[in-house]
Each structure stands twice: as C-alpha cells, then as structure tokens.
Design an enzyme around this catalytic site. Structure first.
Site, PDB file in Angstrom:
ATOM      1  N   SER A 276      -3.936  -2.633   2.209  1.00  0.00           N
ATOM      2  CA  SER A 276      -5.265  -1.903   2.467  1.00  0.00           C
ATOM      3  C   SER A 276      -6.135  -2.338   3.427  1.00  0.00           C
ATOM      4  CB  SER A 276      -5.970  -1.836   0.937  1.00  0.00           C
ATOM      5  OG  SER A 276      -6.424  -3.230   0.593  1.00  0.00           O
TER       6      SER A 276
ATOM      7  N   HIS B 233      -0.108   3.115   2.827  1.00  0.00           N
ATOM      8  CA  HIS B 233      -1.071   2.862   1.891  1.00  0.00           C
ATOM      9  C   HIS B 233      -1.807   3.635   0.814  1.00  0.00           C
ATOM     10  CE1 HIS B 233      -5.654   1.732   1.366  1.00  0.00           C
ATOM     11  NE2 HIS B 233      -5.040   1.113   0.427  1.00  0.00           N
TER      12      HIS B 233
ATOM     13  N   GLU C 221      -2.459   6.766   3.339  1.00  0.00           N
ATOM     14  CA  GLU C 221      -2.383   6.624   4.568  1.00  0.00           C
ATOM     15  C   GLU C 221      -1.198   6.010   5.086  1.00  0.00           C
ATOM     16  OE1 GLU C 221      -6.970   5.332   5.410  1.00  0.00           O
ATOM     17  OE2 GLU C 221      -5.989   4.134   4.318  1.00  0.00           O
TER      18      GLU C 221
ATOM     19  N   ASN D 108     -10.895   2.717   3.755  1.00  0.00           N
ATOM     20  CA  ASN D 108     -11.651   1.406   3.525  1.00  0.00           C
ATOM     21  C   ASN D 108     -12.610   1.044   4.643  1.00  0.00           C
ATOM     22  OD1 ASN D 108     -10.480   0.812   1.054  1.00  0.00           O
ATOM     23  ND2 ASN D 108      -8.733  -0.242   1.611  1.00  0.00           N
TER      24      ASN D 108
END
Length: 282
Positions: A119, A140, A152, A190
């Site tokens: 991540s 991800h 992702e 993130n």
C-alpha cells in the site's frame, strides 16, 4: 491470456480476502504461509468469512462449497507452479518483500505476473529483487477485500503493458473497479488518505478533542461512513505505522511522519480491531 489459477503469499487479512474473492469468482487459489499453523489459521479465516456471507444471504451454500473447493494451502512456494498470477500480501517491510520476490522469481513460470499488494512501497524497488521487472506490478486491494470495490494497478517504469493489461483484466474479472496509479509513495488513495488519518491521530494526541468527537465530527460533518480513528483501528495501527514510515522514508514530508502516539500504541499491542483494542475497545 486469462488467469484461472493464482498464488497468494500470506493468508492474513489482505491475502485471505484476495484468496476468498478470487475463489468465489471461479479461480483456483493456492495460499502460501510460513508454517502449518499459520496455514491452518488462514484456512479458518476464509471459512469463517464465507460462513458469514452465507448467514447474511449474500452467498448460497453451494457457492460457498464451490469456493472452498478451489482453495488450497501450502508452506512451499514451489506449489505455485502453473499459476498465471502470484500476489504477495505480507506486511509492509521492503526486505521481507524482496525475499519473497527473489523466491518467486525462481519458481514462477515465464509468463506469470508477479504482483505486490503493497500500500506504500514503490513497485520499482520490489521489482528489482527479480530478474524480470517487466513482469512485476502493484495490485493494491483495499480492506476488507470482499467489500471494497477498488483496486489500484501500479506499473513501475519497467512494467510491460502486457503485464498491466493482465493485472487490470484479472481485477476486473473479480468485479473490482480499477484505477491506474503512479509508482510513488502511497499511490493515489493512500497519498491522500494517510496524511488525513495521521492528522486525526495528532489532534487526539494533542488533546484537542476526544476520539469519539473527532470521529463523530467527520461522520456527520463530512459524511464519512467511518471516523478517521475508527478507520485506523479497522486498517490496523501497525499497518498504518508501516505505511506512514514507508511514505516518510520516500518523501521526507512532515505530514507523512507517524505521530509518536501511533508508534507507542503499536509497541503496546493496541493494533485495533484485530487485537481487540486500539483507539477504541472491541
């Protein structure tokens, strides 16, 4: 080239979720854990998740049984033979991930896609542990994998377009919505979310507001489904710390630095929901 058999390295919260979703969509899955006890725990985790889905009416019993029949567990990466895709889903530790990818490089078929569920760690760094960086891509998923729709897909500078296309196709075949993210610390989600969550921890750490008031404020003032501190507990405060440290090591930006309170909580075992205690008691 369709992918009908995958390997998953790590059967924890994320790896187990990936394995479950893949098995439910008709893919054969081999989950590798470090030892027999962890493999047994990984199996039990998925079985309980599928049982809950049946209880809630989201999955028929025959569909559960079919999914379970597609899952197998091992302690050897050698059992990934024949997998078109292998996903690494271990904790956010670059050295550990490099070790995994060196091992996968030695056993995966020449056409296999090697994916990491990191991540926060740049994909290029992980890819360089192999002799085939063109076959390595970030994939991800978000927690909990059976619920969260987004994946992702993160190519490095070396990732081939064929690898990207196969990764995208696989995620979409699982019913996920895919975004293509840049190979930078935190990718898209993130990079935006983690500084926000860390700021919530800093606010609580400084005594400006209670955890309940911070979370209630964001739920009802910003229409968030969950407050930021409750979300930290759901993600896992150890995971939050690992992501923050990885992002800060990459960017050196102050808003990526983990608050001391978060570090102390992890040292004290207050990891969130999975430990029964974090910012809240469970």
């Amino acid at each position: 080239m369709s992918i009908d058999r995958i390997g998953v390295v790590g059967g924890g919260q994320m790896g187990g979720g990936i394995a479950e979703v893949a098995a439910r969509t008709g893919v054969d899955v081999v989950v590798r854990e470090a030892d027999a006890a962890l493999a047994s725990a990984a199996r039990s985790r998925v079985e309980k998740s599928l049982a809950r889905a049946v209880e809630r009416g989201k999955l028929a019993e025959d569909e559960r049984d079919a999914a379970l029949s597609r899952l197998s567990y091992t302690t050897s990466v050698g059992d990934f033979d024949g997998c078109g895709l292998i996903v690494e889903a271990i904790p956010e530790d670059l050295a550990a991930k490099e070790e995994v990818f060196r091992a996968l490089d030695g056993v995966a078929g020449p056409d296999a896609v090697l994916a990491t569920n990191t991540s926060s760690i740049p994909i290029m760094r992980i890819a360089l542990a192999t002799g085939r960086p063109e076959s390595v891509v970030g994939l991800h998923f978000f927690n909990p994998v059976p619920v969260m729709e987004l994946v992702e897909v993160i190519p490095s500078l070396a990732t081939s377009e064929e690898t990207v296309a196969r990764a995208v196709g696989f995620a979409e075949a699982l019913g996920k919505r895919v975004v293509r993210a840049p190979d930078r610390a935190g990718f898209i989600v993130n990079a935006l979310l983690v500084p926000f969550l860390l700021d919530a921890v800093r606010m609580y750490e400084a005594g400006h507001a209670t955890a309940e008031d911070i979370d209630t404020g964001l739920r009802y003032g910003a229409n968030h489904p969950m407050g930021p501190l409750a979300l930290c507990d759901l993600i896992g405060n150890d995971t939050m710390l690992g992501v923050a440290d990885a992002m800060h090591a990459e960017t050196h930006l102050p808003h990526h630095a983990a608050p001391q309170l978060l570090r102390r909580m992890v040292e004290a075992g207050r990891l969130g929901r999975k430990a029964g205690r974090g910012f809240y008691d469970y």
